[in-house]
Scaffold this active site. Structure first.
Site, PDB file in Angstrom:
ATOM      1  N   GLN A 258       0.820  -1.205   0.000  1.00 29.32           N
ATOM      2  CA  GLN A 258       0.000   0.000   0.000  1.00 29.32           C
ATOM      3  C   GLN A 258       0.854   1.256   0.000  1.00 29.32           C
ATOM      4  OE1 GLN A 258      -3.055  -0.872  -0.388  1.00 29.32           O
ATOM      5  NE2 GLN A 258      -3.797   1.210  -0.684  1.00 29.32           N
ATOM      6  N   HIS A 261       1.972   3.091  -3.364  1.00 27.18           N
ATOM      7  CA  HIS A 261       1.044   3.848  -4.205  1.00 27.18           C
ATOM      8  C   HIS A 261       1.530   5.277  -4.430  1.00 27.18           C
ATOM      9  CE1 HIS A 261      -2.413   1.432  -5.291  1.00 27.18           C
ATOM     10  NE2 HIS A 261      -2.408   0.871  -4.107  1.00 27.18           N
ATOM     11  N   GLU A 325      -9.548   3.314   4.294  1.00 26.90           N
ATOM     12  CA  GLU A 325      -9.964   2.900   2.956  1.00 26.90           C
ATOM     13  C   GLU A 325      -9.947   1.373   2.866  1.00 26.90           C
ATOM     14  OE1 GLU A 325      -8.435   3.489  -1.674  1.00 26.90           O
ATOM     15  OE2 GLU A 325      -7.065   3.782  -0.003  1.00 26.90           O
ATOM     16  N   HIS A 326      -8.839   0.768   3.276  1.00 28.65           N
ATOM     17  CA  HIS A 326      -8.703  -0.689   3.309  1.00 28.65           C
ATOM     18  C   HIS A 326      -8.439  -1.128   4.742  1.00 28.65           C
ATOM     19  CE1 HIS A 326      -7.053   0.613  -0.678  1.00 28.65           C
ATOM     20  NE2 HIS A 326      -7.823  -0.360  -1.120  1.00 28.65           N
ATOM     21  N   ASP A 359      -7.306  -5.221  -5.258  1.00 31.96           N
ATOM     22  CA  ASP A 359      -6.935  -4.169  -6.206  1.00 31.96           C
ATOM     23  C   ASP A 359      -7.160  -4.607  -7.647  1.00 31.96           C
ATOM     24  OD1 ASP A 359      -6.243  -2.154  -4.499  1.00 31.96           O
ATOM     25  OD2 ASP A 359      -4.088  -2.494  -4.602  1.00 31.96           O
ATOM     26  N   HIS A 418     -51.289  24.665  -2.093  1.00 36.10           N
ATOM     27  CA  HIS A 418     -51.129  23.210  -2.087  1.00 36.10           C
ATOM     28  C   HIS A 418     -52.482  22.538  -1.821  1.00 36.10           C
ATOM     29  CE1 HIS A 418     -46.825  23.904  -2.043  1.00 36.10           C
ATOM     30  NE2 HIS A 418     -46.581  22.596  -1.996  1.00 36.10           N
TER      31      HIS A 418
END
Length: 431
Positions: A258, A261, A325-326, A359, A418
């Site tokens: 990770q 990235h 995120e993960h 992924d 209305h």
């Protein structure tokens, strides 16, 4: 390799600090605002200049010729891998297609709930030729295709020669995309949001990116003349829960995967003991030395850490506060913890569940909320490429059934017009 913190010895202020992501500076917001303004004002002219400035590419055309997409060629091994990923991703997203429904809420009142594909979608794939993120393309293009979006455009940064990696061109072709622009960064987001002489304006923008891309998406989404976005998908991150039975080599490998990235990625390990944390650090050091993206990983790890905490309640609290995120749960009791987790982009269970598989090939979408947005956002799915609206059919019986209640509620709110719109119909039925 990673700083190790003993959770019980930290003050509350320190605990809050270590669960905080690196802060984005105001200079990013200002720079992105300037880029968007240039694109809106100067259109293609700005895109050519910004691409030369940021990517070193002096483009002759923003759009990749269709014959280049059609003739792109890659190795048999790569083609097989891409097709395998397309198969699993398609299977997953087809299963998420919603069904139109007829709902009768009262006698004479029927509501038909129906879905339509978003007409114009823009897909952003970061990385360019240096890191051709084929997987990111597939994760966006396939649900767009499954949803039936008729206009799909792709932006991805070019190399210095203005070219796009052949693997991206082939993947796009296989996913039914034939409009590709050699554009990256905030300028690509601005071009898709507002349109230029060449770039098609879209209704919604998808895809991850760095801080500049994330900020650009945020700014165009707040402008009614801009475009909607999928989610605030910024720098990637992973949090790992591991017990002492976990393989420290596996844990180290997941952290490094990770971290590579980008320099702004963040990885956090939460484990039971200092001893296990030190074992992971040993494997991190050994594996790190063999990796090609070591300089990037080194910067990412500087923003990362290991937390040693034996209290499981505290561990779960950290997960839900950070909202990763993960999340990888590499523990023997992994499944038992699921019901106590409510803020996460996606979860990987068990020692064999490498996040890398998610992924690329499991089929579940890897475009996920970051920066804590997992508290209120979901990962990308087929539904994100659809809109829903209701068709309400009301008969004479229906207005007789619900009309009096509607009139009473309108009168409570002081909205005479209305009430009148219903009363005039009821009166006509009595005559």
């Amino acid at each position: 390799m990673l700083s190790i913190k003993s959770w019980q010895t930290l003050s509350q202020a320190e605990k809050n600090l270590y669960l905080t992501r690196p802060v984005q500076t105001s200079s990013v917001k200002n720079r992105v605002h300037d880029i968007i303004k240039q694109v809106r004002t100067l259109g293609d002219q700005a895109l050519f200049a910004l691409t030369e400035q940021f990517d070193g590419a002096c483009l002759k055309s923003l759009e990749i010729p269709k014959n280049k997409i059609e003739n792109a060629c890659i190795s048999k091994q790569s083609l097989t891998a891409i097709n395998e990923a397309i198969k699993t991703i398609t299977t997953y997203h087809q299963a998420l297609l919603p069904e139109n429904k007829n709902i009768c809420t009262a006698q004479g009142v029927n509501i038909y709930s129906t879905y339509r594909p978003i007409q114009r979608v823009g897909l952003y794939v970061p990385g360019g030729n240096k890191t051709p993120l084929v997987s990111s393309l597939l994760m966006q293009a396939i649900p767009a295709e499954v949803a039936g979006c008729p206009i799909k455009i792709l932006c991805t940064p070019p190399d210095a020669s203005g070219s796009i990696n052949e693997h991206l061109l082939v993947a796009a072709r296989l996913c039914g995309i034939d409009t590709i622009y050699a554009l990256g960064g905030a300028q690509a987001i601005a071009a898709m949001a507002y349109g230029t002489e060449t770039v098609t304006k879209v209704d919604k923008i998808f895809g991850p990116g760095n801080n500049y891309v994330t900020e650009a998406k945020t700014q165009v989404a707040s402008d009614p003349y801009g475009a909607a976005i999928d989610m605030p998908a910024g720098p990637s991150e992973v949090m790992i829960l591991a017990d002492n039975q976990a393989n420290p080599a596996f844990v180290a490998a997941d952290l490094l995967a990770q971290a590579e990235h980008g320099v702004d990625s963040q990885v956090i390990l939460i484990c039971d003991t200092i001893q296990f944390a030190e074992q992971v650090n040993q494997y991190l050091k050994a594996q790190f030395s063999r990796l090609s993206r070591a300089p990037i990983i080194k910067q990412s790890l500087a923003n990362s850490l290991i937390i040693a905490c034996a209290d499981q309640t505290e561990q779960l609290n950290m997960v839900n506060i950070y909202a990763p995120e993960h999340l990888i749960i590499n523990r023997e009791d992994a499944e038992d913890l699921l019901d106590k987790i409510y803020s996460v982009g996606t979860v990987f269970l068990g020692s064999w569940a490498a996040e890398t598989l998610g992924d690329y090939v499991t089929g579940s979408n890897h475009v996920l909320p970051t920066n804590g947005y997992a508290k209120n956002h979901n990962g990308l799915s087929t539904l994100d490429f659809l809109t829903r609206f209701n068709v309400q059919s009301i008969s004479e019986e229906g207005i007789k059934t619900l009309g009096p209640a509607a009139i009473a509620l309108a009168q409570i709110e002081g909205l005479d017009a209305h009430a009148q719109a219903v009363a005039i119909r009821l009166n006509s039925l009595e005559n």
